[in-house]
Design a protein around this motif. Structure first.
Motif, PDB file in Angstrom:
ATOM      1  N   SER A 260       0.843  -1.196   0.000  1.00  0.00           N
ATOM      2  CA  SER A 260       0.000   0.000   0.000  1.00  0.00           C
ATOM      3  C   SER A 260       0.876   1.242   0.000  1.00  0.00           C
TER       4      SER A 260
ATOM      5  N   CYS B 107       2.004   7.315   2.546  1.00  0.00           N
ATOM      6  CA  CYS B 107       1.460   8.656   2.327  1.00  0.00           C
ATOM      7  C   CYS B 107       2.144   9.745   3.147  1.00  0.00           C
TER       8      CYS B 107
ATOM      9  N   ALA C 298      -1.624   3.652   3.282  1.00  0.00           N
ATOM     10  CA  ALA C 298      -2.989   3.463   2.810  1.00  0.00           C
ATOM     11  C   ALA C 298      -3.610   2.185   3.343  1.00  0.00           C
TER      12      ALA C 298
ATOM     13  N   LYS D 188      -4.238   1.703   6.368  1.00  0.00           N
ATOM     14  CA  LYS D 188      -4.922   2.150   7.584  1.00  0.00           C
ATOM     15  C   LYS D 188      -4.024   2.145   8.813  1.00  0.00           C
TER      16      LYS D 188
ATOM     17  N   THR E  63      -7.191   5.263   5.088  1.00  0.00           N
ATOM     18  CA  THR E  63      -5.808   5.664   4.830  1.00  0.00           C
ATOM     19  C   THR E  63      -5.277   6.658   5.863  1.00  0.00           C
TER      20      THR E  63
ATOM     21  N   THR F 234      -3.030   9.639   6.341  1.00  0.00           N
ATOM     22  CA  THR F 234      -2.546  10.644   5.398  1.00  0.00           C
ATOM     23  C   THR F 234      -1.417  11.515   5.947  1.00  0.00           C
TER      24      THR F 234
END
Length: 366
Positions: free
Chosen positions: A190, A193, A210, A212, A235, A237
């Motif tokens: 994933s 971020c 992303a 979680k 997600t 961020t």
């Protein structure tokens, strides 16, 4: 320098004390993107960063420009809210080859060097005195670099998180940025971020993904994470260290979360803003114990770390064209002025900058 350790420490969510705002925030200046609302769509502000002196800040976004502002030019002393154009208060700008996701001032350069991460997967550094790029690193396979950060130690190391599912740590002293280590936090690869080095002398570097979850690694042995922060429903961020023992994450589940760095326990969850799909910014003011973020309702939210509800909310004035998608607040950044005064700069998806001045209320008014 004092930080949040000088104030009350957040405890687990057991207090029944009602949230209150101990600060007066006032909008001082609005910096407009353009006289044309349609032009604002291409000027979304994705990142705002103050330099180490807190006298200059930079913005970046999809306009392929790094804009540099002196805070004295923006904080116009005026009896009413000043509305000015970017061209009037922006000191200068540097054109970039791609849209920008991240900006970060490089330590040890006296505010002369600014690093960036872009949509084409490239990390660059710019000499702001000469207004030219001086470093380029293209090691994420063309996948968007969401976040860039630098360590506070010596030697300075860089880290970048990307859509390619990796966080890479690299040496900016080497041509092209020699890779020190690469980790893939998520088994499903994933996107990474957000990344941030621990700013208080620890050997930790943290990343949000992303999948979680957020992860913390020991930079001395970048193999497996030493901590996993599991609590968001969507997600992660943004990730920001608040002090030695705590960090804050933001997610597209509409929550901010405060975590204990020693045992990855959730201390508090902050709710009130709306965030389901976009990056809406996150900034921590360590001295004041305040968190700032945007919202997809086109509002700025301020949370006191002691309470889960917002203590202050301000609406952006919409300037988007009729029939277009509603704008949102996409970036925020705190600036400390003194013991009892601060500045909060917020940028929107419509290209607007709002500059707020905050002052601590007298105890009798709190």
């Amino acid at each position: 320098m004092s930080n949040f350790h000088d104030h009350q420490q957040p405890q687990a969510e057991t207090t029944n004390e009602r949230a209150r705002c101990e600060w007066d925030f006032n909008l001082r200046t609005t910096v407009s993107s353009s006289s044309s609302p349609n032009a604002a769509v291409s000027d979304s502000i994705g990142v705002i960063e103050f330099d180490p002196s807190d006298s200059v800040f930079a913005t970046g976004g999809i306009a392929r420009k790094i804009r540099i502002y002196n805070i004295k030019s923006v904080l116009v002393d005026h009896p009413v809210v000043a509305v000015v154009d970017h061209s009037k208060v922006c000191d200068y700008y540097i054109c970039t080859p791609a849209k920008l996701s991240s900006l970060k001032w490089k330590p040890g350069t006296s505010g002369r060097v600014l690093g960036s991460g872009d949509y084409d997967g490239v990390v660059m550094e710019y000499d702001l005195e000469k207004k030219v790029p001086i470093f380029e690193r293209d090691e994420h396979g063309g996948r968007r670099v969401w976040s860039v950060d630098y360590s506070k130690g010596d030697p300075v190391l860089g880290a970048s998180g990307s859509d390619d599912g990796t966080m890479q740590m690299w040496d900016p002293r080497c041509d092209g940025g020699k890779c020190v280590s690469t980790v893939q936090p998520s088994a499903s690869r994933s996107a990474v971020c957000c990344v941030e080095f621990h700013p208080f002398g620890s050997s930790l570097v943290a990343a949000g993904c992303a999948d979680k979850k957020a992860y913390a690694y020991d930079v001395r042995k970048m193999v497996d994470p030493v901590l996993v922060f599991d609590g968001h429903r969507k997600t992660v961020t943004y990730i920001r260290f608040l002090d030695v023992d705590t960090l804050v994450t933001a997610g597209t589940d509409g929550c901010l979360k405060l975590w204990n760095v020693n045992d990855s326990r959730v201390i508090r969850t902050y709710k009130g803003h709306v965030n389901n799909r976009n990056f809406v910014g996150l900034s921590v003011w360590r001295h004041g114990g305040l968190l700032g973020c945007g919202s997809e309702t086109n509002q700025v939210f301020v949370y006191d770390v002691r309470w889960g509800e917002p203590v202050w909310v301000h609406d952006f004035e919409p300037v988007t064209a009729a029939g277009s998608e509603r704008g949102f607040v996409s970036s925020v950044c705190w600036r400390r002025v003194g013991e009892d005064e601060c500045t909060l700069v917020a940028g929107g998806s419509d290209g607007l900058l709002h500059v707020f001045v905050g002052k601590k209320k007298p105890l009798s008014a709190q």
